[in-house]
Scaffold this active site. Structure first.
Site, PDB file in Angstrom:
ATOM      1  N   GLU A 242      28.875  27.116  30.206  1.00  0.00           N
ATOM      2  CA  GLU A 242      29.832  28.034  29.603  1.00  0.00           C
ATOM      3  C   GLU A 242      30.270  27.605  28.204  1.00  0.00           C
ATOM      4  O   GLU A 242      30.407  28.438  27.300  1.00  0.00           O
ATOM      5  CB  GLU A 242      31.054  28.168  30.515  1.00  0.00           C
ATOM      6  CG  GLU A 242      32.138  29.108  30.016  1.00  0.00           C
ATOM      7  CD  GLU A 242      31.748  30.580  30.049  1.00  0.00           C
ATOM      8  OE1 GLU A 242      32.493  31.392  29.463  1.00  0.00           O
ATOM      9  OE2 GLU A 242      30.711  30.930  30.652  1.00  0.00           O
TER      10      GLU A 242
ATOM     11  N   HIS B 251      31.733   8.863  15.843  1.00  0.00           N
ATOM     12  CA  HIS B 251      30.926   7.840  16.491  1.00  0.00           C
ATOM     13  C   HIS B 251      31.095   7.943  18.000  1.00  0.00           C
ATOM     14  O   HIS B 251      31.109   6.944  18.712  1.00  0.00           O
ATOM     15  CB  HIS B 251      31.334   6.458  16.000  1.00  0.00           C
ATOM     16  CG  HIS B 251      30.884   6.160  14.610  1.00  0.00           C
ATOM     17  ND1 HIS B 251      31.049   4.910  14.032  1.00  0.00           N
ATOM     18  CD2 HIS B 251      30.275   6.915  13.660  1.00  0.00           C
ATOM     19  CE1 HIS B 251      30.559   4.920  12.797  1.00  0.00           C
ATOM     20  NE2 HIS B 251      30.096   6.143  12.548  1.00  0.00           N
TER      21      HIS B 251
ATOM     22  N   HIS C 161      24.016   6.235  16.477  1.00  0.00           N
ATOM     23  CA  HIS C 161      25.066   6.251  15.445  1.00  0.00           C
ATOM     24  C   HIS C 161      26.191   7.238  15.784  1.00  0.00           C
ATOM     25  O   HIS C 161      27.337   6.829  15.932  1.00  0.00           O
ATOM     26  CB  HIS C 161      24.415   6.598  14.102  1.00  0.00           C
ATOM     27  CG  HIS C 161      25.326   6.581  12.930  1.00  0.00           C
ATOM     28  ND1 HIS C 161      24.893   6.272  11.649  1.00  0.00           N
ATOM     29  CD2 HIS C 161      26.646   6.861  12.790  1.00  0.00           C
ATOM     30  CE1 HIS C 161      25.898   6.355  10.810  1.00  0.00           C
ATOM     31  NE2 HIS C 161      26.984   6.717  11.478  1.00  0.00           N
TER      32      HIS C 161
ATOM     33  N   HIS D 141      32.592  13.764  11.052  1.00  0.00           N
ATOM     34  CA  HIS D 141      31.616  12.768  11.509  1.00  0.00           C
ATOM     35  C   HIS D 141      32.275  11.898  12.563  1.00  0.00           C
ATOM     36  O   HIS D 141      33.345  11.333  12.326  1.00  0.00           O
ATOM     37  CB  HIS D 141      31.145  11.902  10.342  1.00  0.00           C
ATOM     38  CG  HIS D 141      30.252  10.769  10.746  1.00  0.00           C
ATOM     39  ND1 HIS D 141      29.212  10.922  11.642  1.00  0.00           N
ATOM     40  CD2 HIS D 141      30.250   9.456  10.387  1.00  0.00           C
ATOM     41  CE1 HIS D 141      28.597   9.762  11.808  1.00  0.00           C
ATOM     42  NE2 HIS D 141      29.216   8.853  11.067  1.00  0.00           N
TER      43      HIS D 141
ATOM     44  N   CYS E 230      30.425   8.295   4.068  1.00  0.00           N
ATOM     45  CA  CYS E 230      29.897   9.569   4.564  1.00  0.00           C
ATOM     46  C   CYS E 230      29.855  10.646   3.485  1.00  0.00           C
ATOM     47  O   CYS E 230      29.314  11.738   3.727  1.00  0.00           O
ATOM     48  CB  CYS E 230      30.758  10.091   5.719  1.00  0.00           C
ATOM     49  SG  CYS E 230      31.031   8.961   7.082  1.00  0.00           S
TER      50      CYS E 230
END
Length: 234
Positions: free
Chosen positions: A133, A111, A189, A109, A91
């Site tokens: 909200e 999943h 992903h 990140h 990443c």
């Protein structure tokens, strides 16, 4: 750097090397980073240094240790510390896009299944939800404030690639096209979320995941997540 190990040794739980480990254990319990997927990178800046802390690839996130961390010098883009027999997270180019394009202090990140489902329930290039909200936790940089209850939150969606690093160009393009967004969904992903600080990034990631999960349940009930508020019946 005469002693690279000093970069990751600290008794402070909020030191990036320690914090990445504790946050990843938390994210694991939420189902966000199973099977070594997902992660977080934190930028640490002072007048004397500007460092990026990056978790390794291929290590289960609930088992991370500070000694597993890579440390990058941001101005020179060179590694100051590289653990033996490990590779930086796949990443990393996406995290760097958040630091470079948005000046972020952290990028997460996940999943998350809810995030993935939202990309499958949405056929277009964006996902939206309105009149909830929790939207108020999402920043709107163009105004210097936050989204409002009556606003429509829109998150861009990019298409997945065979290799994570190949997502960088499309992620950066989405950042440019949607200057107010703090996140980009990746179809089939997961999602990338960034914030000015690690705590803001965490708040935004949690709030978005709440909204993703809520949207999936709304669709199951035949409700439009981005639809208008229905009139109250007498």
């Amino acid at each position: 750097m005469s002693d690279p190990e000093s970069l990751i040794l600290s008794s402070d739980p909020n030191h990036p090397a320690n914090l990445i480990c504790s946050l990843c254990r938390n994210f694991y319990t939420l189902g966000w980073v199973t099977g070594t997927g997902g992660g977080i990178s934190i930028r640490s800046r002072t007048d004397d240094y500007d460092h990026i802390f990056i978790a390794p690839s291929g290590v289960q996130k609930e088992r991370l240790e500070p000694s597993n961390m890579f440390v990058l010098d941001y101005p020179s883009q060179t590694y100051l510390r590289c653990p033996l027999d490990l590779k930086p997270s796949a990443c990393t180019p996406l995290f760097m896009a958040a630091f470079t394009k948005r000046g972020a202090g952290a990028c997460i990140h996940t999943h998350s299944q809810a995030a993935v489902l939202c990309t499958l329930l949405t056929k277009g290039r964006t996902w939206s939800i309105a009149n909830i909200e929790q939207i108020k936790a999402i920043p709107r940089p163009s105004t210097g404030g936050y989204m409002g209850y009556f606003d429509t939150l829109t998150i861009p969606i990019i298409e997945n690639t065979a290799h994570e690093e190949d997502l960088r160009d499309s992620l950066e393009k989405a950042m440019e096209e949607f200057p107010d967004t703090c996140a980009v969904l990746v179809r089939r992903h997961g999602v990338y979320v960034w914030g000015d600080t690690v705590w803001k990034a965490k708040t935004q990631a949690e709030s978005l995941d709440y909204l993703f999960e809520l949207a999936v349940k709304m669709v199951q009930l035949g409700l439009d997540p981005a639809g208008p508020i229905a009139a109250v019946e007498d």
